[in-house]
Design a protein around this motif. Structure first.
Motif, mmCIF file in Angstrom:
data_model
loop_
_atom_site.group_PDB
_atom_site.id
_atom_site.type_symbol
_atom_site.label_atom_id
_atom_site.label_comp_id
_atom_site.label_asym_id
_atom_site.label_seq_id
_atom_site.Cartn_x
_atom_site.Cartn_y
_atom_site.Cartn_z
ATOM 1 N N HIS A 1 0.981 3.952 -3.274
ATOM 2 C CA HIS A 1 0.385 4.866 -2.746
ATOM 3 C C HIS A 1 1.992 6.112 -3.435
ATOM 4 C CE1 HIS A 1 -1.983 8.258 -1.033
ATOM 5 N NE2 HIS A 1 -0.717 8.689 -0.543
ATOM 6 N N ALA A 2 2.940 6.098 -2.656
ATOM 7 C CA ALA A 2 4.277 6.990 -2.514
ATOM 8 C C ALA A 2 4.760 7.158 -4.440
ATOM 9 C CB ALA A 2 5.582 6.650 -2.084
ATOM 10 N N VAL A 3 4.478 5.619 -5.451
ATOM 11 C CA VAL A 3 4.531 5.520 -6.500
ATOM 12 C C VAL A 3 3.487 6.758 -6.899
ATOM 13 C CG1 VAL A 3 5.253 4.776 -8.847
ATOM 14 C CG2 VAL A 3 6.170 3.852 -6.184
ATOM 15 N N THR B 1 1.636 9.440 -6.278
ATOM 16 C CA THR B 1 1.572 10.441 -5.870
ATOM 17 C C THR B 1 3.203 10.764 -6.272
ATOM 18 O OG1 THR B 1 1.018 9.822 -3.739
ATOM 19 C CG2 THR B 1 1.691 12.078 -3.745
ATOM 20 N N ALA B 2 4.032 9.562 -6.616
ATOM 21 C CA ALA B 2 5.124 10.973 -7.858
ATOM 22 C C ALA B 2 4.362 11.106 -8.833
ATOM 23 C CB ALA B 2 6.399 10.130 -6.575
ATOM 24 N N ARG C 1 1.008 -1.253 0.357
ATOM 25 C CA ARG C 1 0.134 0.122 -0.170
ATOM 26 C C ARG C 1 0.792 1.357 0.125
ATOM 27 N NH1 ARG C 1 -1.676 2.907 3.876
ATOM 28 N NH2 ARG C 1 -0.755 1.221 5.054
ATOM 29 N N MET C 2 1.559 1.221 0.639
ATOM 30 C CA MET C 2 2.648 2.326 1.483
ATOM 31 C C MET C 2 3.562 2.688 0.255
ATOM 32 S SD MET C 2 4.113 2.147 4.592
ATOM 33 C CE MET C 2 3.108 3.357 6.060
ATOM 34 N N ILE C 3 4.008 1.578 -0.390
ATOM 35 C CA ILE C 3 4.858 2.042 -2.013
ATOM 36 C C ILE C 3 3.906 2.398 -3.095
ATOM 37 C CG2 ILE C 3 6.272 0.697 -3.680
ATOM 38 C CD1 ILE C 3 8.010 -0.801 -1.534
ATOM 39 N N PHE D 1 14.667 2.032 -4.410
ATOM 40 C CA PHE D 1 15.070 2.382 -5.013
ATOM 41 C C PHE D 1 14.717 3.951 -5.220
ATOM 42 C CE2 PHE D 1 10.445 0.776 -6.360
ATOM 43 C CZ PHE D 1 9.635 1.940 -6.776
ATOM 44 N N ASP D 2 15.113 4.398 -6.268
ATOM 45 C CA ASP D 2 14.694 6.350 -5.847
ATOM 46 C C ASP D 2 13.414 7.018 -7.496
ATOM 47 O OD1 ASP D 2 16.395 8.923 -4.385
ATOM 48 O OD2 ASP D 2 15.872 9.758 -6.732
ATOM 49 N N LEU D 3 12.846 7.696 -7.043
ATOM 50 C CA LEU D 3 11.628 8.443 -7.407
ATOM 51 C C LEU D 3 11.898 8.668 -8.742
ATOM 52 C CD1 LEU D 3 9.023 9.827 -5.183
ATOM 53 C CD2 LEU D 3 9.096 7.992 -6.246
ATOM 54 N N ASP D 4 13.135 9.297 -8.556
ATOM 55 C CA ASP D 4 14.137 9.683 -10.028
ATOM 56 C C ASP D 4 14.296 8.741 -11.128
ATOM 57 O OD1 ASP D 4 13.463 12.469 -8.837
ATOM 58 O OD2 ASP D 4 14.808 12.964 -7.719
ATOM 59 N N GLN E 1 2.097 13.394 -9.836
ATOM 60 C CA GLN E 1 3.212 14.879 -9.908
ATOM 61 C C GLN E 1 3.983 15.626 -11.079
ATOM 62 O OE1 GLN E 1 5.631 14.928 -5.904
ATOM 63 N NE2 GLN E 1 3.182 15.204 -5.089
ATOM 64 N N ASP E 2 4.095 14.534 -11.601
ATOM 65 C CA ASP E 2 4.932 14.124 -13.204
ATOM 66 C C ASP E 2 4.148 14.176 -14.285
ATOM 67 O OD1 ASP E 2 7.165 14.492 -11.440
ATOM 68 O OD2 ASP E 2 7.899 12.274 -11.960
#
Lengths: 226, 448
Positions: free
Chosen positions: A14-16, A18-19, A10-12, A103-106, A22-23
């Motif tokens: 959600h974060a992905v 969201t990011a 759920r957390m991963i 891994f990193d969002l960027d 945003q992109d």
């Protein structure tokens, strides 16, 4: 860009999501392989983000099935399994790239862009057409060297059209690039964005095939084919 | 300090035995032959004497000179008046005593022992004598002959022992070198092929130990691998949440990212706590610390149940679930209070999370089995767990494998580990409330 995210955590997830939103991506998020399969069958995605460690049916088998039915959607595999043999198995099953947790969002965003370029047959990091240049990395659009300000959805429509010059995209296909499942589509939204783009980039930039859809005309010497 | 070698010990104990046997054989055959030769030669003496008596006339037996040299008998004849009638010639020129005892007699002349037979005939005394030495020589020769094969055999036997022991123990050396070449990762059984029956039980026990070690190591490795793998997920979430925080463009995004990051940190901390609790209660952790003995503190299970319910009440209420506790004032047993609290909390947590949609959780604590067992029951009215799945849910991270990311996937594994450490059991069943019933039986140990 429309992305199908397959991630059980759920957390991963959600974060992905969201990011990527945003992109400016349209992100549909499913939490198991069955739902991912159903989503892939019902709609078209520019990219599939696939976590291999899914509950029940695993990601590898989904990937194999996807490739078996000649679905060429670019697949970026995300997994906690980092052994070399796991990577090989993932790539052999049809993954286009591989990202190991954590891994990193960027990095995720950069790899997604690279995948998209490759799948569109572009060697360069940007899309260029008739003096209009779109850089997916910075999301900057210039016309004859001068920056053009686009709304995120105008950008998404332009990107979709520039990825495949000469290919006609229907209104429904363009809407797919603009909206996730949970979002409601305004009836003439696509026309509004096309209008905006024509106003900012020149009227002949995007052409219309009545009743079918829109396309950017293929140039005799497209920069990416030169 | 190593004991003496089997080879050396065998040789050192068998060789004296062998020598003793040789001596005994020599002595026995000497004495036997001596007795036989006594009878035989006595008979000869007698026969010779009697034959001389019956001849009547005095005759000199025609004995060739060279044979005479070997002739051991001495014949002496004299008249009643004492005059010597005949004396045989012998190499020793020995003389028999002139006084005669009729029949057999042992005589010593000139330091030599003789066997003499005397008989009386027509006024003459006929004496036939033979030195004892002859008989002893024959007996000694016979004894030597019987010893010869044994003397030849002795070194052969020694060599045979040496070789046989070496050969029988070669597999032992093989086992030893096999073990020498190993490290902590190679714990497969040693081959007991061609091992002597005496060594086999040792190797079999060794293999049993190796097997148990291998299992324990595999369990440890699996645990570490599982833990590392499972930690990756919350860490990935943390990294992403931190990334979101970094790229937040306004306060709303920042606040949202921060809240997510906090949730991620809480989850990681919870997973680490659960891993530690499990590691403390797993059997291999116990043996490695030689602390399998439970802290023998008095624990009030009824109070623990109420504490756990109070602790989780907020979370339960947030999900619209009520926890009720039915327990006596106190229910004392001996055990590890922290571990038991974690057991109850995990059962409740499990009921809250997985009793999705359930509205009631009922905890009961009571004595069972005439006070010998403390029984903790947690019932919920959720969807329950299918019978065929009830065993597997105790596996570490099984919950994670089914896509339930809310928990650590360790709850029931902890419950089982704690119960087993207290000598108890856990069972999952259908609850009268409609959901899952977890029953934990813990033995109430008498004061010790």
């Amino acid at each position: 860009m429309r992305v199908l995210l397959t991630e059980d955590d759920r957390m991963i997830g959600h974060a992905v999501q969201t990011a990527l939103r945003q992109d400016g991506c349209v992100v549909d998020w499913v939490r198991d392989a069955e739902s991912a399969d159903a989503a892939l069958l019902s709609g078209s995605f520019d990219l599939l983000l696939l976590d291999l460690g899914l509950p029940g049916r695993d990601g590898i088998s989904l990937l194999r099935e996807l490739r078996a039915r000649r679905d060429a959607t670019p697949v970026l595999v995300i997994t906690a399994r980092d052994a070399v043999e796991d990577r090989i198995a993932g790539l052999d099953a049809g993954a286009d790239d591989y990202l190991v947790k954590p891994f990193d969002l960027d990095e995720l965003a950069a790899r997604m862009r690279a995948l998209l370029r490759r799948s569109a047959g572009h060697g360069t990091a940007y899309l260029e057409h008739r003096g209009v240049r779109l850089d997916p990395g910075t999301r900057e659009v210039t016309r004859h060297g001068k920056p053009v300000s686009l709304s995120p959805r105008e950008y998404a429509v332009l990107e979709a059209l520039l990825l495949r010059p000469g290919v006609v995209l229907s209104r429904a296909q363009l809407e797919d690039r603009l909206y996730g499942w949970s979002e409601s589509v305004e009836s003439n939204a696509v026309e509004v964005y096309i209008h905006g783009l024509r106003r900012k980039l020149g009227h002949d930039m995007i052409q219309n095939v009545r009743g079918v859809g829109y396309f950017v005309p293929r140039e005799a010497t497209a920069p990416d084919e030169a | 300090m190593p004991g003496a070698s089997i080879r050396g010990r065998l040789l050192m104990s068998l060789l004296p035995l062998f020598i003793a046997a040789e001596i005994a054989t020599g002595v026995v055959s000497y004495r036997y032959v001596l007795r036989e030769s006594h009878q035989l030669f006595d008979y000869h003496l007698q026969q010779m004497a009697l034959s001389l008596r019956d001849q009547g006339a005095v005759m000199t037996p025609p004995v060739p000179n060279e044979e005479r040299e070997q002739f051991d008998f001495v014949v002496q004849i004299w008249n009643a008046d004492g005059s010597k009638v005949y004396l045989s010639q012998t190499r020793s020129r020995a003389r028999l005593p002139d006084r005669a005892t009729l029949g057999f007699a042992d005589v010593v002349t000139d330091g030599e022992r003789w066997r003499v037979f005397s008989t009386l005939a027509r006024g003459r005394v006929i004496q036939v004598g033979q030195p004892y030495q002859v008989r002893e020589r024959i007996a000694a020769a016979a004894a030597m002959r019987s010893l010869t094969p044994l003397l030849v055999l002795a070194p052969l036997v020694a060599i045979a022992i040496w070789w046989l022991v070496g050969r029988s123990l070669a597999p032992v050396e093989r086992v030893a070198s096999d073990l020498r070449r190993r490290d902590e990762r190679r714990l497969d059984p040693v081959s007991d092929e061609r091992l002597p029956a005496e060594i086999e039980p040792m190797v079999r026990s060794l293999n049993g130990l190796l097997g148990r070690l291998q299992q324990a190591f595999a369990a440890q490795r699996a645990f570490v691998a599982d833990a590392a793998h499972e930690l990756r997920t919350p860490i990935t979430a943390l990294k992403l949440q931190a990334g979101l925080l970094g790229r937040a463009r306004d306060d709303a995004q920042r606040a949202d990212a921060l809240a997510q990051l906090h949730a991620g940190i809480d989850r990681s901390a919870h997973l680490v706590d659960q891993l530690l609790t499990l590691a403390r209660n797993e059997p291999q952790a116990q043996t490695s610390q030689a602390a399998n003995v439970l802290p023998s503190a008095q624990v009030d299970l009824a109070r623990l149940a109420r504490d756990a319910a109070a602790e989780l009440q907020t979370i339960a209420e947030a999900r619209g679930t009520t926890i009720t506790v039915d327990a006596p004032q106190t229910l004392a047993l001996r055990g590890d209070a922290n571990a038991l609290l974690s057991l109850v909390c995990n059962l409740l947590d499990n009921a809250i999370r997985h009793g999705a949609g359930g509205r009631r959780i009922a905890v009961s604590v009571a004595f069972a089995d005439a006070g010998g067992i403390a029984r903790l029951i947690v019932d919920d009215d959720g969807p329950g767990i299918a019978a065929e799945e009830r065993e597997r849910v105790f596996d570490r991270f099984y919950g994670r494998a089914t896509g339930d990311d809310a928990g650590s996937g360790l709850g029931l594994a902890i419950v089982r580990a704690v119960a087993e450490r207290h000598g108890g059991t856990v069972e999952l069943d259908e609850s009268p409330l409609g959901g899952l019933r977890a029953t934990v039986d813990l033995p109430v140990l008498s004061q010790s």
